[in-house]
Write an enzyme that holds these catalytic residues in place. Sequence first.
Site, PDB file in Angstrom:
ATOM      1  N   TRP A   1     102.154  47.490  19.867  1.00  0.00           N
ATOM      2  CA  TRP A   1     101.741  46.612  20.969  1.00  0.00           C
ATOM      3  C   TRP A   1     100.392  45.934  20.654  1.00  0.00           C
ATOM      4  CZ3 TRP A   1     102.846  49.279  26.360  1.00  0.00           C
ATOM      5  CH2 TRP A   1     104.134  49.818  26.361  1.00  0.00           C
TER       6      TRP A   1
ATOM      7  N   TYR B   1     113.814  44.271  12.208  1.00  0.00           N
ATOM      8  CA  TYR B   1     112.354  44.294  11.988  1.00  0.00           C
ATOM      9  C   TYR B   1     111.892  45.715  11.665  1.00  0.00           C
ATOM     10  CZ  TYR B   1     107.392  44.486  13.271  1.00  0.00           C
ATOM     11  OH  TYR B   1     106.034  44.733  13.278  1.00  0.00           O
TER      12      TYR B   1
ATOM     13  N   GLY C   1      96.777  35.604  11.392  1.00  0.00           N
ATOM     14  CA  GLY C   1      97.363  36.655  12.230  1.00  0.00           C
ATOM     15  C   GLY C   1      96.290  37.401  13.012  1.00  0.00           C
TER      16      GLY C   1
END
Length: 300
Positions: free
Chosen positions: A150, A125, A10
Amino acid sequence: MRILVAGREGQVARALVARLAPDGHEVTALEPPELDLTRREGIAAAVRAARPALVVNAAAYTAVDRAEDDAALAHAVNRDGAGWLAAEAAAIGAPFVHFSTDYVFDGRKGAPYVETDAPSPLGVYGASKEAGERAVLAANPRSAVLRTAWVCSADGANFVKTMLRLGAERDELRVVADQHGAPTFAADLAEAVARMMPRLLSAPAGDEAFGLFHLSGAPHTTWHDFAAAILDGAAARGRPRPRLVPIATADYPTRAARPADGRLDCTRIGRVHGIAPADWRDSLARCLDALVGPIAAPKE
Ligand SMILES: NC(=O)c1ccc[n+]([C@@H]2O[C@H](COP(=O)([O-])OP(=O)(O)OC[C@H]3O[C@@H](n4cnc5c(N)ncnc54)[C@H](OP(=O)(O)O)[C@@H]3O)[C@@H](O)[C@H]2O)c1
């Protein structure tokens, strides 16, 4: 020092390894099948094998739209798995760092959110992440939960890479101009964790070093204006500059609703940990240097 990072490929996980390993820390970053947040026994085994002084959870179910049809898995990873990992860290006396999101808010406040504002997620989510915050803080009182927004980096899938790809394919891009927030680069989150670490390792439960913190980049902007900065930066590095057309959220329907104004007030992390939001324009320039190349020096 031994640090266990949940998540390996990730954006934030990779930035953490890149930031912490050169300091001499022994960083173990694990993903499925070695560490699957849906498997409690595997979590316990991984934590006990790594014997870390600090556990950081950079793993999450992050597919915001898919989560609407996959609520059970989103909650399994973002609520149950996060809570189990925090509990295993507590069991070996390790503090815990966890990431959450501005999507825990509905975006209707009309001003930047502070940590004491009541969450009101618009989608699955956000709801799963909000439940995860509570699970983590209940399971390990020495947890610092960083709500961010973001997230971008040169790795992984994110808005910067999407704009670069579409910008190379199309003459015109249409980007929503009525959603407000702030880009946050993964490297800046990793830097914040590195700077918080000494205090997190020594502070007792109940210390203000722990709890909820907001940390995004600065200044606040819109997706449209962020896109403009990306395309301008790419053009300065020799890429073609497509036209950018501002559109309304209503013109770009998505499966999950997003907060129209998820701006985060980052005062608390500044006061407690001395961390100021990084200017995302500087971080974007470094990201574009990595993805596109440096800006060519003007010819003599
Ligand atoms: N991305 C954003 O814009 C954003 C915004 C606000 C907050 N955040 C939060 O910031 C944190 C880091 O996000 P990110 O952008 O680095 O996310 P990311 O790039 O999507 O990475 C998440 C990682 O978690 C892994 N993962 C998924 N399910 C897992 C499971 N069951 N067990 C273990 N690992 C699993 C994923 O693996 P696979 O790819 O193989 O599934 C992926 O490598 C997350 O907590 C996220 O909620 C992100």
